[in-house]
Design a protein around this motif. Structure first.
Motif, PDB file in Angstrom:
ATOM      1  N   VAL A 145      -8.897   7.943   4.299  1.00 51.15           N
ATOM      2  CA  VAL A 145      -8.664   7.701   5.732  1.00 51.15           C
ATOM      3  C   VAL A 145      -8.957   8.974   6.521  1.00 51.15           C
ATOM      4  O   VAL A 145      -8.584  10.079   6.096  1.00 51.15           O
ATOM      5  N   HIS A 146      -9.617   8.810   7.672  1.00 48.44           N
ATOM      6  CA  HIS A 146      -9.879   9.917   8.601  1.00 48.44           C
ATOM      7  C   HIS A 146      -8.627  10.111   9.453  1.00 48.44           C
ATOM      8  O   HIS A 146      -8.134   9.164  10.068  1.00 48.44           O
ATOM      9  N   HIS A 147      -8.128  11.347   9.471  1.00 46.47           N
ATOM     10  CA  HIS A 147      -6.850  11.645  10.133  1.00 46.47           C
ATOM     11  C   HIS A 147      -6.841  11.246  11.621  1.00 46.47           C
ATOM     12  O   HIS A 147      -5.855  10.701  12.124  1.00 46.47           O
ATOM     13  N   ILE A 148      -7.940  11.493  12.320  1.00 47.69           N
ATOM     14  CA  ILE A 148      -7.977  11.177  13.754  1.00 47.69           C
ATOM     15  C   ILE A 148      -7.990   9.662  13.969  1.00 47.69           C
ATOM     16  O   ILE A 148      -7.335   9.138  14.882  1.00 47.69           O
ATOM     17  N   GLU A 149      -8.729   8.959  13.119  1.00 48.81           N
ATOM     18  CA  GLU A 149      -8.738   7.489  13.237  1.00 48.81           C
ATOM     19  C   GLU A 149      -7.334   6.940  13.010  1.00 48.81           C
ATOM     20  O   GLU A 149      -6.928   5.965  13.648  1.00 48.81           O
ATOM     21  N   ALA A 150      -6.597   7.588  12.106  1.00 47.18           N
ATOM     22  CA  ALA A 150      -5.213   7.154  11.860  1.00 47.18           C
ATOM     23  C   ALA A 150      -4.345   7.411  13.092  1.00 47.18           C
ATOM     24  O   ALA A 150      -3.534   6.566  13.480  1.00 47.18           O
ATOM     25  N   HIS A 151      -4.518   8.580  13.738  1.00 49.93           N
ATOM     26  CA  HIS A 151      -3.774   8.835  14.988  1.00 49.93           C
ATOM     27  C   HIS A 151      -4.098   7.728  16.001  1.00 49.93           C
ATOM     28  O   HIS A 151      -3.219   7.203  16.684  1.00 49.93           O
ATOM     29  N   LEU A 152      -5.383   7.401  16.123  1.00 52.01           N
ATOM     30  CA  LEU A 152      -5.794   6.388  17.111  1.00 52.01           C
ATOM     31  C   LEU A 152      -5.132   5.042  16.818  1.00 52.01           C
ATOM     32  O   LEU A 152      -4.705   4.338  17.734  1.00 52.01           O
TER      33      LEU A 152
ATOM     34  N   SER B 161     -13.595  20.007   7.816  1.00 49.81           N
ATOM     35  CA  SER B 161     -14.122  20.020   9.181  1.00 49.81           C
ATOM     36  C   SER B 161     -14.006  21.449   9.717  1.00 49.81           C
ATOM     37  O   SER B 161     -13.936  22.393   8.941  1.00 49.81           O
ATOM     38  N   THR B 162     -13.916  21.607  11.038  1.00 52.16           N
ATOM     39  CA  THR B 162     -13.973  22.954  11.609  1.00 52.16           C
ATOM     40  C   THR B 162     -12.606  23.609  11.655  1.00 52.16           C
ATOM     41  O   THR B 162     -11.679  23.028  12.171  1.00 52.16           O
ATOM     42  N   ILE B 163     -12.515  24.796  11.136  1.00 52.40           N
ATOM     43  CA  ILE B 163     -11.252  25.525  11.193  1.00 52.40           C
ATOM     44  C   ILE B 163     -11.513  26.866  11.863  1.00 52.40           C
ATOM     45  O   ILE B 163     -12.454  27.556  11.541  1.00 52.40           O
ATOM     46  N   ARG B 164     -10.662  27.201  12.818  1.00 58.50           N
ATOM     47  CA  ARG B 164     -10.861  28.435  13.568  1.00 58.50           C
ATOM     48  C   ARG B 164      -9.604  29.301  13.396  1.00 58.50           C
ATOM     49  O   ARG B 164      -8.498  28.862  13.695  1.00 58.50           O
ATOM     50  N   ALA B 165      -9.778  30.510  12.926  1.00 56.90           N
ATOM     51  CA  ALA B 165      -8.608  31.388  12.761  1.00 56.90           C
ATOM     52  C   ALA B 165      -8.367  32.136  14.059  1.00 56.90           C
ATOM     53  O   ALA B 165      -9.311  32.570  14.708  1.00 56.90           O
TER      54      ALA B 165
ATOM     55  N   GLN C 131      -9.795  13.766   5.536  1.00 58.81           N
ATOM     56  CA  GLN C 131     -10.355  14.702   6.520  1.00 58.81           C
ATOM     57  C   GLN C 131      -9.871  14.355   7.914  1.00 58.81           C
ATOM     58  O   GLN C 131      -9.432  13.227   8.120  1.00 58.81           O
ATOM     59  N   PRO C 132      -9.965  15.301   8.872  1.00 51.95           N
ATOM     60  CA  PRO C 132     -10.141  16.731   8.688  1.00 51.95           C
ATOM     61  C   PRO C 132      -8.779  17.381   8.481  1.00 51.95           C
ATOM     62  O   PRO C 132      -7.755  16.742   8.686  1.00 51.95           O
ATOM     63  N   GLY C 133      -8.777  18.654   8.108  1.00 55.30           N
ATOM     64  CA  GLY C 133      -7.516  19.357   7.905  1.00 55.30           C
ATOM     65  C   GLY C 133      -7.733  20.645   7.145  1.00 55.30           C
ATOM     66  O   GLY C 133      -8.865  21.091   6.968  1.00 55.30           O
ATOM     67  N   LEU C 134      -6.655  21.246   6.698  1.00 57.40           N
ATOM     68  CA  LEU C 134      -6.737  22.449   5.876  1.00 57.40           C
ATOM     69  C   LEU C 134      -7.130  22.008   4.474  1.00 57.40           C
ATOM     70  O   LEU C 134      -6.467  21.146   3.892  1.00 57.40           O
ATOM     71  N   ILE C 135      -8.169  22.613   3.936  1.00 55.61           N
ATOM     72  CA  ILE C 135      -8.707  22.109   2.672  1.00 55.61           C
ATOM     73  C   ILE C 135      -7.676  22.150   1.542  1.00 55.61           C
ATOM     74  O   ILE C 135      -7.523  21.187   0.780  1.00 55.61           O
ATOM     75  N   GLY C 136      -6.925  23.248   1.454  1.00 56.36           N
ATOM     76  CA  GLY C 136      -5.934  23.367   0.382  1.00 56.36           C
ATOM     77  C   GLY C 136      -4.829  22.328   0.518  1.00 56.36           C
ATOM     78  O   GLY C 136      -4.307  21.813  -0.475  1.00 56.36           O
ATOM     79  N   SER C 137      -4.469  22.009   1.751  1.00 57.71           N
ATOM     80  CA  SER C 137      -3.434  21.006   2.016  1.00 57.71           C
ATOM     81  C   SER C 137      -3.952  19.602   1.706  1.00 57.71           C
ATOM     82  O   SER C 137      -3.293  18.820   1.020  1.00 57.71           O
ATOM     83  N   LEU C 138      -5.156  19.306   2.209  1.00 60.51           N
ATOM     84  CA  LEU C 138      -5.763  17.985   1.981  1.00 60.51           C
ATOM     85  C   LEU C 138      -5.871  17.684   0.479  1.00 60.51           C
ATOM     86  O   LEU C 138      -5.582  16.568   0.035  1.00 60.51           O
ATOM     87  N   LEU C 139      -6.303  18.702  -0.283  1.00 61.53           N
ATOM     88  CA  LEU C 139      -6.552  18.495  -1.717  1.00 61.53           C
ATOM     89  C   LEU C 139      -5.305  18.043  -2.470  1.00 61.53           C
ATOM     90  O   LEU C 139      -5.395  17.265  -3.418  1.00 61.53           O
TER      91      LEU C 139
ATOM     92  N   LEU D 169       0.844  -1.200   0.000  1.00 56.83           N
ATOM     93  CA  LEU D 169       0.000   0.000   0.000  1.00 56.83           C
ATOM     94  C   LEU D 169       0.877   1.247   0.000  1.00 56.83           C
ATOM     95  O   LEU D 169       1.868   1.289   0.746  1.00 56.83           O
ATOM     96  N   LEU D 170       0.503   2.258  -0.768  1.00 54.40           N
ATOM     97  CA  LEU D 170       1.140   3.570  -0.642  1.00 54.40           C
ATOM     98  C   LEU D 170       0.197   4.417   0.198  1.00 54.40           C
ATOM     99  O   LEU D 170      -1.023   4.382  -0.028  1.00 54.40           O
ATOM    100  N   ALA D 171       0.731   5.135   1.184  1.00 57.40           N
ATOM    101  CA  ALA D 171      -0.108   6.013   2.009  1.00 57.40           C
ATOM    102  C   ALA D 171       0.397   7.443   1.910  1.00 57.40           C
ATOM    103  O   ALA D 171       1.618   7.678   1.885  1.00 57.40           O
ATOM    104  N   ILE D 172      -0.529   8.379   1.888  1.00 55.31           N
ATOM    105  CA  ILE D 172      -0.185   9.808   1.732  1.00 55.31           C
ATOM    106  C   ILE D 172      -0.898  10.632   2.803  1.00 55.31           C
ATOM    107  O   ILE D 172      -2.089  10.436   3.056  1.00 55.31           O
ATOM    108  N   GLU D 173      -0.138  11.561   3.428  1.00 59.98           N
ATOM    109  CA  GLU D 173      -0.718  12.464   4.431  1.00 59.98           C
ATOM    110  C   GLU D 173      -0.315  13.889   4.075  1.00 59.98           C
ATOM    111  O   GLU D 173       0.875  14.169   3.888  1.00 59.98           O
ATOM    112  N   SER D 174      -1.298  14.800   3.992  1.00 59.00           N
ATOM    113  CA  SER D 174      -0.976  16.213   3.702  1.00 59.00           C
ATOM    114  C   SER D 174      -2.017  17.137   4.337  1.00 59.00           C
ATOM    115  O   SER D 174      -2.336  18.175   3.775  1.00 59.00           O
ATOM    116  N   SER D 175      -2.533  16.739   5.525  1.00 59.14           N
ATOM    117  CA  SER D 175      -3.670  17.500   6.054  1.00 59.14           C
ATOM    118  C   SER D 175      -3.304  18.848   6.654  1.00 59.14           C
ATOM    119  O   SER D 175      -4.132  19.740   6.741  1.00 59.14           O
ATOM    120  N   CYS D 176      -2.033  18.993   7.095  1.00 56.71           N
ATOM    121  CA  CYS D 176      -1.676  20.262   7.735  1.00 56.71           C
ATOM    122  C   CYS D 176      -0.342  20.760   7.189  1.00 56.71           C
ATOM    123  O   CYS D 176      -0.284  21.222   6.062  1.00 56.71           O
TER     124      CYS D 176
END
Ligand code: KG4
Ligand code: ZN
Length: 346
Positions: free
Chosen positions: A109-116, A332-336, A81-89, A5-12
């Motif tokens: 893959v859901h980022h939090i589930e991956a952390h878990l 998801s929710t992003i707060r500036a 998901q979740p993350g910064l939309i431009g980064s995730l894309l 499997l190749l896995a890719i992460e770019s959420s933040c």
């Protein structure tokens, strides 16, 4: 089932790729973006551009380090998901492109589930269920992990995340960004009982967290005790140690209490703050005291990384849980905050 499997992460702000072969990590490459430190937080536009530059070389390096080629891949897993939309894309589009071109399944893959599930990288024999404390720059969450596809949220932060409390405290103390590792470092020479900072939401009626009061307490403390200059030397070390102790004590006490409340005998701490030396020490002490197993992860698997996306993706691959090529990234929710930088809430 033999599979790669190749896995890719770019959420933040980390561009990361990993290769998972038959459920084990064969390679992991993490390109951390340094350009955000000047801003004291992650700048979304800079993050997206940096992902665009880094994604192809990062994937190429991960494949090469694992001694594999695109033609040998069985599937591509990616954080959607979740993350910064431009980064995730950036990651999602790269994964979609590869899956379409190679004619292999795509696994969202859901980022939090991956952390878990990152616990399974360093402890493949970890037994379900376990209690997981997710602590990073964007999240402070308590979850029961019942199975690779069954997660129960018990509590979350009502304001700042634990990593955010470290980073904002560090900023007030004139330290760099991210400040967590620097507070940890200075605290090693300090007296943890020199000052008393408030412990938020310690009442047993909730599994939620709150760190904004602590941050405000530090601000007033510095205004009153160090009105003219930022503390240095032993003063700085004592403040770091006392401030860190307030965060760590809250995290440990609430985790141990939640384990007892839900009859759980196994505990894990994941996310970037899991690297904190005092948190590791106190969690280990309390787990020993209460007879709980403590699943410890390596710091490289705590920070955002594609190996955890790959492990979560591997379980979906085994279950035949694939995503259509039409899958979309979700922010998801992003707060500036006041400085225009953002925190991603999971
Ligand atoms: O998981 P992560 O790499 O990225 C996010 O998804 O946020 O976590 C980064 C956070 C930052 O807030 C950083 O200050 C904190 O983890 N951190 C630490 C330590 N190492 C990283 N906080 C306290 N002590 C550390 N040793
Ligand atoms: Zn994360």
């Amino acid at each position: 089932m033999p599979a790669t499997l190749l896995a890719i992460e770019s959420s933040c702000d980390e561009t990361s790729a990993a290769v998972i072969r038959d459920g084990a990590v064969a390679s992991l490459v993490i390109a951390s973006q340094k350009e955000h430190s000047a801003w004291g937080g992650v700048m979304p536009e800079l993050a997206s551009r940096s992902h665009v530059r880094a994604i192809a070389p990062t994937i190429t390096e991960a494949l090469s380090n694992a001694g594999t080629t695109p033609a040998e891949l069985s599937a591509v897993a990616v954080t959607t998901q979740p993350g910064l939309i431009g980064s995730l894309l950036v990651g999602v589009n790269a994964a979609k492109g590869m899956a379409a071109a190679l004619g292999i399944p795509l696994i969202g893959v859901h980022h939090i589930e991956a952390h878990l599930l990152s616990v399974l990288i360093d402890t493949p024999q970890a037994e379900f269920p376990w209690l997981s404390l997710v602590v990073s720059g964007g999240h402070t969450l308590l979850y029961v992990v019942r199975a690779a596809d069954d997660f129960q949220l018990l509590g979350s932060t009502r304001d700042d995340a634990a990593g955010e409390a470290f980073d904002k405290g560090a900023k007030m103390l004139g330290l760099g960004y991210p400040g967590g590792p620097l507070v940890d470092q200075h605290a090693r020479n300090g007296n943890r009982t020199a000052h008393t900072f408030p412990r938020g939401l310690l009442s047993p009626t909730t599994h939620d967290f709150s760190f904004s009061g602590l941050k405000t307490a530090l601000r007033y403390f510095l205004r009153d005790r160090f009105p003219d200059q930022i503390p240095t030397g032993q003063d700085l070390a004592d403040i770091c140690a006392s401030y860190q102790e307030a965060i760590v004590e809250t995290l440990v006490e609430k985790t141990i209490r939640a384990a007892a409340a839900h009859g759980l005998r196994r505990v894990s701490v994941v996310g970037g703050v899991s690297a904190n030396s005092r948190l590791k020490q106190r969690m280990e002490q309390e787990c020993n005291k209460h007879g709980l197993a403590n699943y410890i992860i390596k710091p490289i698997h705590g920070t955002d990384n594609a190996a955890m996306i790959g492990i979560a993706g591997w379980h979906k691959f085994l279950a035949g849980n694939f995503s259509p090529l039409s899958v979309t990234a979700r922010a998801s929710t992003i707060r500036a905050d006041r400085h225009g930088t953002v925190r991603v809430k999971g």
